[in-house]
Design a protein around this motif. Structure first.
Motif, PDB file in Angstrom:
ATOM      1  N   THR A   1      -2.889   0.021  12.502  1.00 30.22           N
ATOM      2  CA  THR A   1      -3.902  -1.480  13.378  1.00 30.22           C
ATOM      3  C   THR A   1      -3.835  -1.852  12.216  1.00 30.22           C
ATOM      4  O   THR A   1      -5.448  -2.238  11.666  1.00 30.22           O
ATOM      5  N   CYS A   2      -3.330  -2.130  10.690  1.00 29.32           N
ATOM      6  CA  CYS A   2      -3.741  -3.308   9.147  1.00 29.32           C
ATOM      7  C   CYS A   2      -3.417  -4.697  10.543  1.00 29.32           C
ATOM      8  O   CYS A   2      -2.744  -5.166  11.073  1.00 29.32           O
ATOM      9  N   THR A   3      -4.413  -5.452   9.318  1.00 28.61           N
ATOM     10  CA  THR A   3      -4.484  -7.047   9.427  1.00 28.61           C
ATOM     11  C   THR A   3      -4.630  -6.979   8.466  1.00 28.61           C
ATOM     12  O   THR A   3      -5.234  -7.619   7.261  1.00 28.61           O
ATOM     13  N   THR A   4      -3.513  -8.676   8.110  1.00 28.14           N
ATOM     14  CA  THR A   4      -3.733  -9.223   6.625  1.00 28.14           C
ATOM     15  C   THR A   4      -4.685 -10.321   7.149  1.00 28.14           C
ATOM     16  O   THR A   4      -5.590 -10.543   7.916  1.00 28.14           O
ATOM     17  N   GLU A   5      -4.920 -11.012   5.972  1.00 33.70           N
ATOM     18  CA  GLU A   5      -6.647 -11.443   5.340  1.00 33.70           C
ATOM     19  C   GLU A   5      -5.748 -13.230   6.043  1.00 33.70           C
ATOM     20  O   GLU A   5      -4.882 -13.543   6.439  1.00 33.70           O
TER      21      GLU A   5
ATOM     22  N   ASP B   1      -1.424 -14.605   0.930  1.00 34.75           N
ATOM     23  CA  ASP B   1       0.123 -14.870   0.399  1.00 34.75           C
ATOM     24  C   ASP B   1       0.507 -13.543   0.280  1.00 34.75           C
ATOM     25  O   ASP B   1      -0.216 -13.384  -0.559  1.00 34.75           O
ATOM     26  N   VAL B   2       1.028 -12.305   1.213  1.00 37.45           N
ATOM     27  CA  VAL B   2       1.306 -11.462   0.400  1.00 37.45           C
ATOM     28  C   VAL B   2       2.506 -11.226   0.060  1.00 37.45           C
ATOM     29  O   VAL B   2       3.748 -10.944   0.480  1.00 37.45           O
ATOM     30  N   PRO B   3       2.238 -10.801  -1.926  1.00 37.20           N
ATOM     31  CA  PRO B   3       3.421 -10.674  -2.359  1.00 37.20           C
ATOM     32  C   PRO B   3       4.075  -9.664  -2.082  1.00 37.20           C
ATOM     33  O   PRO B   3       4.719  -8.664  -1.295  1.00 37.20           O
ATOM     34  N   ASP B   4       5.687 -10.155  -2.933  1.00 37.41           N
ATOM     35  CA  ASP B   4       6.656  -9.261  -2.322  1.00 37.41           C
ATOM     36  C   ASP B   4       6.686  -7.985  -3.064  1.00 37.41           C
ATOM     37  O   ASP B   4       5.531  -7.398  -3.853  1.00 37.41           O
ATOM     38  N   ASN B   5       6.699  -6.313  -1.669  1.00 37.51           N
ATOM     39  CA  ASN B   5       6.820  -4.986  -1.928  1.00 37.51           C
ATOM     40  C   ASN B   5       5.067  -4.343  -1.574  1.00 37.51           C
ATOM     41  O   ASN B   5       5.065  -3.717  -2.153  1.00 37.51           O
ATOM     42  N   THR B   6       4.541  -5.747  -0.788  1.00 31.17           N
ATOM     43  CA  THR B   6       3.078  -4.582  -0.599  1.00 31.17           C
ATOM     44  C   THR B   6       3.376  -4.231   0.614  1.00 31.17           C
ATOM     45  O   THR B   6       3.669  -4.226   1.275  1.00 31.17           O
ATOM     46  N   VAL B   7       2.142  -3.131   0.558  1.00 35.71           N
ATOM     47  CA  VAL B   7       1.749  -2.089   1.358  1.00 35.71           C
ATOM     48  C   VAL B   7       0.741  -2.011   1.720  1.00 35.71           C
ATOM     49  O   VAL B   7       0.017  -1.773   0.828  1.00 35.71           O
ATOM     50  N   ILE B   8       0.197  -2.554   2.900  1.00 29.09           N
ATOM     51  CA  ILE B   8      -0.698  -2.101   3.576  1.00 29.09           C
ATOM     52  C   ILE B   8      -1.174  -1.168   4.376  1.00 29.09           C
ATOM     53  O   ILE B   8      -0.747  -1.304   5.411  1.00 29.09           O
ATOM     54  N   PHE B   9      -2.453  -0.609   4.152  1.00 29.07           N
ATOM     55  CA  PHE B   9      -2.543   0.825   4.981  1.00 29.07           C
ATOM     56  C   PHE B   9      -3.550   0.859   4.978  1.00 29.07           C
ATOM     57  O   PHE B   9      -4.998   0.978   4.625  1.00 29.07           O
ATOM     58  N   GLY B  10      -4.197   2.086   6.187  1.00 25.85           N
ATOM     59  CA  GLY B  10      -5.441   3.107   5.705  1.00 25.85           C
ATOM     60  C   GLY B  10      -6.043   1.912   6.591  1.00 25.85           C
ATOM     61  O   GLY B  10      -6.276   0.935   6.527  1.00 25.85           O
ATOM     62  N   SER B  11      -7.848   3.291   6.734  1.00 26.33           N
ATOM     63  CA  SER B  11      -8.619   2.991   7.286  1.00 26.33           C
ATOM     64  C   SER B  11      -9.599   3.001   6.662  1.00 26.33           C
ATOM     65  O   SER B  11      -9.772   4.549   6.431  1.00 26.33           O
ATOM     66  N   PRO B  12     -10.999   2.729   5.543  1.00 20.80           N
ATOM     67  CA  PRO B  12     -10.504   1.095   5.016  1.00 20.80           C
ATOM     68  C   PRO B  12      -9.502   1.605   4.570  1.00 20.80           C
ATOM     69  O   PRO B  12      -8.568   1.491   3.240  1.00 20.80           O
ATOM     70  N   GLN B  13      -8.990  -0.038   4.779  1.00 20.19           N
ATOM     71  CA  GLN B  13      -7.689  -0.716   4.617  1.00 20.19           C
ATOM     72  C   GLN B  13      -7.553  -1.415   2.998  1.00 20.19           C
ATOM     73  O   GLN B  13      -8.720  -1.332   2.444  1.00 20.19           O
ATOM     74  N   VAL B  14      -6.454  -0.823   2.283  1.00 22.57           N
ATOM     75  CA  VAL B  14      -5.588  -0.811   1.020  1.00 22.57           C
ATOM     76  C   VAL B  14      -4.936  -0.874   1.138  1.00 22.57           C
ATOM     77  O   VAL B  14      -4.110  -1.017   1.774  1.00 22.57           O
ATOM     78  N   ARG B  15      -4.026  -1.745  -0.266  1.00 25.14           N
ATOM     79  CA  ARG B  15      -3.230  -2.204  -0.652  1.00 25.14           C
ATOM     80  C   ARG B  15      -2.674  -1.529  -1.942  1.00 25.14           C
ATOM     81  O   ARG B  15      -3.196  -0.925  -2.813  1.00 25.14           O
ATOM     82  N   ARG B  16      -0.966  -1.573  -1.983  1.00 31.37           N
ATOM     83  CA  ARG B  16      -0.651  -1.202  -3.063  1.00 31.37           C
ATOM     84  C   ARG B  16       1.476  -1.860  -3.467  1.00 31.37           C
ATOM     85  O   ARG B  16       1.587  -2.382  -1.751  1.00 31.37           O
ATOM     86  N   ILE B  17       1.778  -1.763  -4.203  1.00 30.71           N
ATOM     87  CA  ILE B  17       2.690  -2.137  -4.826  1.00 30.71           C
ATOM     88  C   ILE B  17       4.006  -1.501  -5.023  1.00 30.71           C
ATOM     89  O   ILE B  17       3.253  -0.320  -5.031  1.00 30.71           O
ATOM     90  N   ARG B  18       4.902  -1.417  -3.198  1.00 31.60           N
ATOM     91  CA  ARG B  18       5.826  -0.464  -3.343  1.00 31.60           C
ATOM     92  C   ARG B  18       6.549  -0.132  -4.899  1.00 31.60           C
ATOM     93  O   ARG B  18       7.262  -1.663  -5.190  1.00 31.60           O
ATOM     94  N   THR B  19       6.950   1.229  -4.970  1.00 29.69           N
ATOM     95  CA  THR B  19       7.957   1.207  -6.096  1.00 29.69           C
ATOM     96  C   THR B  19       9.377   1.464  -6.497  1.00 29.69           C
ATOM     97  O   THR B  19       9.988   1.291  -6.592  1.00 29.69           O
ATOM     98  N   ASP B  20       9.785   2.114  -4.753  1.00 26.62           N
ATOM     99  CA  ASP B  20      10.839   2.384  -4.833  1.00 26.62           C
ATOM    100  C   ASP B  20      11.907   1.169  -3.905  1.00 26.62           C
ATOM    101  O   ASP B  20      11.815   0.762  -4.323  1.00 26.62           O
ATOM    102  N   SER B  21      13.552   1.497  -3.396  1.00 27.47           N
ATOM    103  CA  SER B  21      13.893   0.101  -4.281  1.00 27.47           C
ATOM    104  C   SER B  21      14.163  -0.010  -2.658  1.00 27.47           C
ATOM    105  O   SER B  21      15.041  -0.738  -2.319  1.00 27.47           O
ATOM    106  N   ASN B  22      13.536   0.434  -1.328  1.00 30.33           N
ATOM    107  CA  ASN B  22      13.239   0.269   0.014  1.00 30.33           C
ATOM    108  C   ASN B  22      14.808   0.824   0.647  1.00 30.33           C
ATOM    109  O   ASN B  22      14.983   0.054   1.915  1.00 30.33           O
TER     110      ASN B  22
END
Length: 168
Positions: free
Chosen positions: A111-115, A119-140
């Motif tokens: 249910t999250c949206t981008t603006e 331009d969403v940078p590599d490794n970005t996680v958009i989550f939650g309500s209210p919506q927040v962002r973080r950069i993932r640190t795992d190797s995927n």
């Protein structure tokens, strides 16, 4: 009227809605009820993507909408942006809007949206309500492994229960 190009190993269900100039890459799966609509410009989908039921990919721009490899577009996801990199997950009812470009290894949470002009940078996680962002640190690597298993399962099971469009 557009042209549909389907790679030999791609699986596209006949009940998917595909309009306009669309190219679907090798190993990509398009489920029943998914929509891929090239309104103004072409859509080029890379290899080994999964477009789930009721997911919608639309190109409202004159420039090609290029989608990389190994992406997952979950049920009711909407992508209207200008580009999607590799190994992303757009979760249930998530929306990628406007002229947004999604980098590599990103997650747009349920249910999250981008603006619209993001331009969403590599490794970005958009989550939650209210919506927040973080950069993932795992190797995927866990995601990549699960994505491959998911694809293998779908490629085996989907043709058993659905009509598939042939490669062109």
């Amino acid at each position: 009227m557009g042209r549909l190009q389907i790679a030999p190993r791609a699986l596209v269900c006949k009940n998917a809605v595909i309009e306009g100039d669309v190219k679907i890459g090798d190993g990509t799966v398009v489920h029943v009820g998914a929509s891929i609509i090239a309104k103004r410009g072409p859509i080029i989908i890379g290899a080994n993507n999964i477009v789930c039921e009721r997911a919608t990919i639309v190109n409202n721009h004159e420039t090609p909408l290029v989608i990389g490899d190994d992406n997952l577009f979950e049920t009711d996801a909407l992508v209207e942006g200008c580009g999607v990199g590799h190994r992303n997950v757009v979760q249930v009812r998530a929306k990628v809007f406007g002229s947004c470009v999604l980098g590599n290894n990103c997650v747009v949470g349920a249910t999250c949206t981008t603006e619209p002009s993001d331009d969403v940078p590599d490794n970005t996680v958009i989550f939650g309500s209210p919506q927040v962002r973080r950069i993932r640190t795992d190797s995927n690597t866990d995601h990549i492994s699960m994505h491959r298993k998911h694809l293998e399962y779908i490629q085996e099971m989907l043709p058993r229960y659905n009509h598939i469009v042939g490669a062109e």
